[in-house]
Scaffold this motif. Structure first.
Motif, mmCIF file in Angstrom:
data_model
loop_
_atom_site.group_PDB
_atom_site.id
_atom_site.type_symbol
_atom_site.label_atom_id
_atom_site.label_comp_id
_atom_site.label_asym_id
_atom_site.label_seq_id
_atom_site.Cartn_x
_atom_site.Cartn_y
_atom_site.Cartn_z
ATOM 1 N N LEU A 54 0.821 -1.210 0.000
ATOM 2 C CA LEU A 54 0.000 0.000 0.000
ATOM 3 C C LEU A 54 0.860 1.267 0.000
ATOM 4 N N MET A 55 2.001 1.227 0.703
ATOM 5 C CA MET A 55 2.803 2.452 0.856
ATOM 6 C C MET A 55 3.331 2.987 -0.478
ATOM 7 N N LEU A 88 0.437 8.055 4.251
ATOM 8 C CA LEU A 88 1.627 7.221 4.079
ATOM 9 C C LEU A 88 2.453 7.203 5.360
ATOM 10 N N GLY A 89 2.617 8.383 5.967
ATOM 11 C CA GLY A 89 3.375 8.457 7.213
ATOM 12 C C GLY A 89 2.741 7.598 8.298
ATOM 13 N N ILE A 90 1.411 7.623 8.372
ATOM 14 C CA ILE A 90 0.724 6.865 9.418
ATOM 15 C C ILE A 90 0.859 5.359 9.178
ATOM 16 N N VAL A 91 0.715 4.947 7.916
ATOM 17 C CA VAL A 91 0.840 3.517 7.620
ATOM 18 C C VAL A 91 2.262 3.051 7.939
ATOM 19 N N LEU A 92 3.245 3.875 7.568
ATOM 20 C CA LEU A 92 4.643 3.535 7.852
ATOM 21 C C LEU A 92 4.859 3.444 9.366
ATOM 22 N N LEU A 93 4.344 4.429 10.085
ATOM 23 C CA LEU A 93 4.502 4.450 11.537
ATOM 24 C C LEU A 93 3.867 3.213 12.178
ATOM 25 N N TYR A 102 -6.455 0.849 15.053
ATOM 26 C CA TYR A 102 -5.602 2.036 14.985
ATOM 27 C C TYR A 102 -5.648 2.655 13.593
ATOM 28 N N PHE A 103 -5.353 1.822 12.559
ATOM 29 C CA PHE A 103 -5.205 2.359 11.212
ATOM 30 C C PHE A 103 -6.491 3.003 10.696
ATOM 31 N N ASN A 104 -7.627 2.337 10.904
ATOM 32 C CA ASN A 104 -8.859 2.855 10.309
ATOM 33 C C ASN A 104 -9.158 4.285 10.734
ATOM 34 N N PRO A 105 -9.328 4.553 12.053
ATOM 35 C CA PRO A 105 -9.685 5.928 12.413
ATOM 36 C C PRO A 105 -8.572 6.936 12.144
ATOM 37 N N VAL A 106 -7.305 6.545 12.391
ATOM 38 C CA VAL A 106 -6.236 7.541 12.266
ATOM 39 C C VAL A 106 -6.035 7.919 10.793
ATOM 40 N N ALA A 107 -6.096 6.913 9.892
ATOM 41 C CA ALA A 107 -5.969 7.245 8.470
ATOM 42 C C ALA A 107 -7.174 8.067 8.013
ATOM 43 N N THR A 144 3.812 3.555 23.904
ATOM 44 C CA THR A 144 3.059 3.722 22.665
ATOM 45 C C THR A 144 2.592 5.144 22.394
ATOM 46 N N TRP A 145 2.910 6.093 23.283
ATOM 47 C CA TRP A 145 2.353 7.431 23.042
ATOM 48 C C TRP A 145 2.757 8.029 21.694
ATOM 49 N N PRO A 146 3.979 7.728 21.149
ATOM 50 C CA PRO A 146 4.286 8.342 19.849
ATOM 51 C C PRO A 146 3.321 7.922 18.737
ATOM 52 N N LEU A 147 2.722 6.745 18.887
ATOM 53 C CA LEU A 147 1.749 6.302 17.890
ATOM 54 C C LEU A 147 0.603 7.297 17.762
ATOM 55 N N PHE A 148 0.316 7.973 18.858
ATOM 56 C CA PHE A 148 -0.787 8.931 18.823
ATOM 57 C C PHE A 148 -0.287 10.351 18.671
ATOM 58 N N ALA A 149 0.913 10.609 19.218
ATOM 59 C CA ALA A 149 1.444 11.965 19.144
ATOM 60 C C ALA A 149 1.870 12.301 17.719
ATOM 61 N N ILE A 150 2.451 11.320 17.000
ATOM 62 C CA ILE A 150 2.975 11.625 15.666
ATOM 63 C C ILE A 150 1.859 11.998 14.682
ATOM 64 N N PRO A 151 0.726 11.257 14.646
ATOM 65 C CA PRO A 151 -0.349 11.743 13.771
ATOM 66 C C PRO A 151 -0.821 13.152 14.123
ATOM 67 N N LEU A 152 -0.879 13.457 15.423
ATOM 68 C CA LEU A 152 -1.266 14.819 15.811
ATOM 69 C C LEU A 152 -0.243 15.819 15.288
ATOM 70 N N ALA A 153 1.042 15.464 15.445
ATOM 71 C CA ALA A 153 2.099 16.344 14.937
ATOM 72 C C ALA A 153 1.956 16.507 13.429
ATOM 73 N N LEU A 154 1.629 15.410 12.743
ATOM 74 C CA LEU A 154 1.426 15.477 11.295
ATOM 75 C C LEU A 154 0.327 16.472 10.955
ATOM 76 N N LEU A 155 -0.756 16.407 11.760
ATOM 77 C CA LEU A 155 -1.882 17.310 11.536
ATOM 78 C C LEU A 155 -1.413 18.760 11.627
#
Lengths: 655, 139, 178
Positions: free
Chosen positions: A249-250, A362-367, A388-393, B108-119
């Motif tokens: 996907l990436m 892409l960043g989220i999927v990679l992360l 995780y992936f569904n809502p965050v993407a 695991t906090w970076p999993l949530f912090a990084i998307p916020l940072a991306l935003l």
């Protein structure tokens, strides 16, 4: 003999890749005209030799030459011919040879045909291409020689695994490799343009068919892979956010952003930095994906050819190419000027939003894919999956869809809101009405609800650019865009509808029982054994009724293969225009009843129809762009000819 | 004839395929009566990792252990337990690895912090790009 | 333009970090074992019926009787369980008390298995739906837990016990007894 011939051809091709590298990089300097003349011929002969080497391997598989280690380990004289041939690339070594062959052919094609760019940029591009190819040749020759002989040939080959004898499995990997190679060509063009500071619209036009082509193949690969998992795994799921799926996907996400960015650069000379960056990222992602899948550092259902030594080699190449390209880009950032300006309310503005959103996804999927690997380094094991992936993407995906519906209506450079007010109001109304209607009529989760509303909006938005235009005179590339965007709406609708409305029934049934599943009535008429060429199975005969009317039958099987002994569940799929009935047969319980798993999956097939529409849109775009380029080239030649004639006339008159 | 052959072959193949000898747990392949509770159970099962398989949820697996875990989930839900309590019970035994839904923890906090940072980065990229534009256009 | 340059060097740093992580993980041995998070915890309450006619079943109370024990999770259908049978005998002969939990197994199959490969157990409980296995945080067969005299889990061995593992397990058992 043939094996040795193949190996020699491969070594020679590698040497020519080295020559191409030297000729390209030295030829682009001043005073390098003499070596420069070697670059194109080197690419052509390399393509020929590499192609011959691959044909040699195909021949060895076709004749089941068991003195070759790879053939002995992966083939069998009793295999049907089509699977013998497909076996050539159904293993690590062969698939790498296929990869480098496609790469060499692509290089040969550019060398033979591409004359639009300044010659220095072309030389740098060919040099970069030779550099890439050389790494892959080294990888094959030093770690994965496909032509290795065995001192004592075995009597029979090892590879009769029936699970791998599947047409889909045979053509899925080559399809993905073509996509990856297309991205590697785009990468070479990017490096060439950076080295010679020629990030121009012309460069974008030259690169575009390769990006589009790669993207079409990746789209088909992902669509087919999803359908394969759907019918093969037997539980009705079509996307698992599994590491291997994410690895495919990436590059697709990056390629999608890249092809939009390339279009802006070609049409408007804007988004130069974005195009260069996405060109590097798209190829990095295809290499990262290959690394993740082949090195075995992630656990996955689909992992194959796991070998840490090969992993380290790919990692070295990855660091060399990607690290090198990024450093080159960073040092040249000043030369990639920003390009033409535009306002936020413009086609370019919408495409910037698209680029940013796709990059964020892409960043989220990679992360999410790599995060478990990171915590493992600190001895903490975590899992990151769909919740995780569904809502965050979706945070980035859903707004992007809104822009997707409106963007194609906007003019280049700048537009006024007043001009597009009516279509925007219509689109908003469609989204809101769908949202409210579904919300009132059905109790479903937020994400599928938003998905349905946006699917309706995007579907209408994607065909709005056709409004008020003569359909017969519309450029083919515009048709491509409309169809691809419609495909997004169709696929999204399928995903949302299946997630929201699928009906699951797991039952233990006796013969004669009738099970209700949504609008279906399923009668278990009989269960009996059946035999195939290399398997036996228990087969259930299900009589179907859809909304009271007879609707045929379904025959799911629980299959046992003999050699090697494996059990698989062969699901029965009954397709209607509005969805699929998915039936799987399980074991027999102690009381003699049979486990049946039934799903009514409304509109699930639209996911893959949507994927195919997207790919079709890509194909139309390629046809439109390439034919446009050819027409332009013919026109340019005519003008040049006329000019030459006039000059000759003038010269004649002067004499 | 074919059927007979198949039967013979099946009888021969059976011992090879035998993995464990007991039938699946009652609620491994059987839904709860109450559709509301079953929906809760299904949702939870799709987010729990099958420990014997490679990256599959227990809702997508034929492994016997996945079946036993589904039975645990369904019986506990039927007994009125909250889905999140069941997840916590499993995490207490297997660690965070068993749940596909990461919690916010020290690891695991970076999993949530990084998307916020991306935003935030996305916001600034877009603003940077277009704020300058409109100023430029105004000049 | 300056922003772009910083952004790109950031990207270079990110890629370098990523490649570093990949390189580190390549050098690490890959283990697929899921460790139990129950080590240091008291054993959860359970009561299993006997898996054999000739021997008593197993309950959590039996594991808190003051004697440290090995709890071996096995099954007759599990191939590595056969391979570790001699090591279990050695452990028993060295004075370890071993109790067994048979996973998803029929009494006659358990009996036949122990007949052939030897019976090192003082008690064998039958866990037909892996309930106790799940509550111990065990994810496969065979696994062996060390439980001290108060019923607290002190160690978990995943996979079959090879001859080289025996001294280590005995040491763990002694620690649990002290």
């Amino acid at each position: 003999m043939i094996a040795e011939f193949g190996l020699v051809a491969l070594w020679l091709a590698a040497a020519l890749a080295g020559l191409q590298l030297v000729a390209g990089f030295f030829g682009m300097r001043e005073g390098g005209e003499q070596v420069a003349a070697l670059a194109r011929p080197a690419a052509l002969v390399q393509a020929l030799l590499c192609g011959l080497s691959f044909l040699a391997l195909i021949y060895l598989f076709a004749t089941t030459d068991l003195s070759v280690k790879l053939v002995a380990a992966n083939s069998h004289s009793a295999k049907p011919m089509i699977f013998k041939l497909a076996g050539t690339w159904g293993n690590h070594e062969g698939s790498m040879l296929l990869w480098i062959t496609v790469m060499a052919l692509a290089g040969g094609l550019i060398a033979a045909l591409e004359r639009r760019l300044p010659e220095r940029t072309m030389l740098a591009t060919l040099g970069a291409q030779g550099f890439l190819a050389l790494g892959f040749y080294a990888f094959i020759l030093f770690t994965s020689n496909p032509f290795e002989r065995l001192p004592l040939p075995p009597v029979e080959g090892n590879g009769l695994n029936p699970l791998l004898q599947d047409i889909g499995q045979a053509f899925h990997p080559p399809n993905l490799y073509v996509g990856y190679v297309g991205l590697s060509v785009a990468f070479s063009f990017v490096v060439g343009a950076l080295l010679t500071r020629q990030v121009t619209p012309e460069f974008a036009r030259v690169m575009r068919p390769w990006v589009l082509g790669a993207w079409v193949f990746l789209t088909i690969g992902i669509t087919a892979g999803s359908y394969w998992a759907y019918y093969e795994l037997g539980w009705g799921g079509w996307w698992f956010w599994d590491p291997v799926e994410n690895a495919a996907l990436m590059p697709w996400l990056a390629a999608t952003a890249l092809l939009h960015s390339v279009s802006v650069l070609a049409a408007r000379d804007a988004l130069r930095a974005w195009t260069v960056m996405l060109g590097v990222v798209a190829f990095s992602m295809s290499m990262v994906g290959t690394f993740l899948v082949r090195s075995g550092i992630l656990t996955s259902v689909h992992a194959f050819a796991v070998d840490p030594e090969r992993g380290s080699f790919i990692l070295m190449l990855l660091a060399l190419y990607i690290g090198g390209a990024l450093v080159l880009f960073a040092t040249r950032a000043g030369t990639v000027a920003e390009g033409e300006r535009f306002s936020i309310l413009s086609r370019e503005g919408a495409l910037v939003v698209n680029n940013v959103a796709l990059s964020a996804i892409l960043g989220i999927v990679l992360l999410g894919t790599l995060y478990p690997l990171l915590t493992e380094a600190f001895d903490v094991r975590v899992s990151v999956g769909p919740p995780y992936f569904n809502p965050v993407a979706a945070i980035f995906f859903l707004p992007m869809l809104v822009v997707l519906a409106i963007g194609p209506l906007l003019r280049w450079r700048g537009d006024s809101f007043a001009r597009i007010r009516i279509p925007v109001i219509i689109l908003a109304a469609i989204a809101v009405v769908t949202l409210l209607a579904v919300w009132l009529l059905a109790d479903i989760d937020l994400l599928p609800l938003l998905g349905l509303a946006l699917a309706a909006m995007v579907a209408v938005g994607s065909v709005l650019p056709l409004r008020g235009r003569s359909l017969r005179r519309l450029p083919i590339a515009v048709w491509g865009m409309v169809i691809a965007h419609l495909g997004v709406a169709v696929a999204l609708f399928g995903m949302a509808a299946d997630t929201a409305f699928q009906q699951e029934r797991l039952v233990a049934a006796s013969v004669g029982d009738v099970i209700e599943d949504g609008p279906w009535q399923v009668e278990l008429r009989s269960v009996k054994p059946v035999a195939g060429p290399n398997w036996t199975a228990i087969e259930a005969d299900l009589g179907l009724t859809y909304k009271g009317a007879p609707a045929g039958e379904a025959k799911p099987q629980a299959r046992s293969f003999w050699s090697p002994p494996t059990e698989t569940s062969e699901v029965a799929l009954v397709t209607r225009w509005n969805g699929q009935l998915y039936a799987a047969l399980g074991n027999q319980a102690e009381d003699g009843r049979w486990q049946l798993r039934l799903w009514w999956k409304p509109f699930v097939t639209w996911i893959w129809y949507g994927g195919l529409l997207i790919a079709l849109g890509g194909v139309l775009s390629i046809i439109g762009r390439v034919s446009g380029d050819l027409r332009r080239r013919v026109a340019a030649r005519k003008i040049a000819d006329r000019k030459a004639d006039e000059e000759a006339l003038a010269a004649g008159a002067g004499a | 004839m074919r059927v007979l052959l198949a039967l013979i072959a099946l009888a021969l193949a059976a011992p090879l395929a035998a993995q464990d000898s007991l039938p699946p747990a009652p609620y491994a392949y059987q839904q709860l009566e109450d559709p509301e509770l079953e929906a809760q159970a299904t949702e939870l099962m799709h987010t729990l990792r099958c420990l014997k398989c490679q990256s599959q949820s227990i809702a997508d697996s034929d492994a016997p252990m996945a079946g036993d875990m589904r039975h645990q989930v369904r019986t506990r839900i039927a007994a009125g337990e909250d889905p999140e309590d069941i997840r916590a019970w499993l995490i207490q035994r297997y660690g965070d690895y068993v749940s596909y839904q990461p919690r916010v923890t020290a690891a695991t906090w970076p999993l949530f912090a990084i998307p916020l940072a991306l935003l935030v980065i996305v916001f600034f990229i877009l603003r940077g790009r277009f704020a300058r534009r409109s100023k430029g256009a105004g000049e | 333009m300056k922003g772009l340059r910083y952004f790109l060097w950031g990207l270079v740093a990110l890629a370098a970090g990523l490649f570093g992580l990949f390189a580190y993980q390549l050098t690490q041995p890959k283990d697929e074992f899921v460790e139990s998070a129950m080590i240091g915890q008291p054993i959860p309450a359970f009561d299993l019926r006997p898996a054999l006619e000739s021997q008593p079943g197993l309950s959590s109370a039996d594991l808190a009787d003051g004697q440290p024990k090995l709890v071996n999770i096995f099954a007759s259908w599990c191939v590595p369980c056969r391979a570790e049978a001699p090591q279990l005998e050695t452990l028993r002969d060295s004075g370890a008390e071993i109790v067994g939990i048979a996973i998803r197994d029929r009494p006659e199959d358990v009996a036949a298995f122990l007949q052939v490969y030897g019976n090192p157990f003082t008690r064998v409980g039958a866990d037909d739906i892996s309930e106790v296995q799940l509550s111990l945080g065990s994810s496969g067969v065979p696994e062996t837990f060390v439980v001290d005299g108060n019923g607290v889990i002190t160690y978990q061995h995943i996979g079959d016990i090879r001859p080289e593992h025996v001294p280590g397990i005995l040491a763990r058992l002694r620690e649990a007894g002290a």
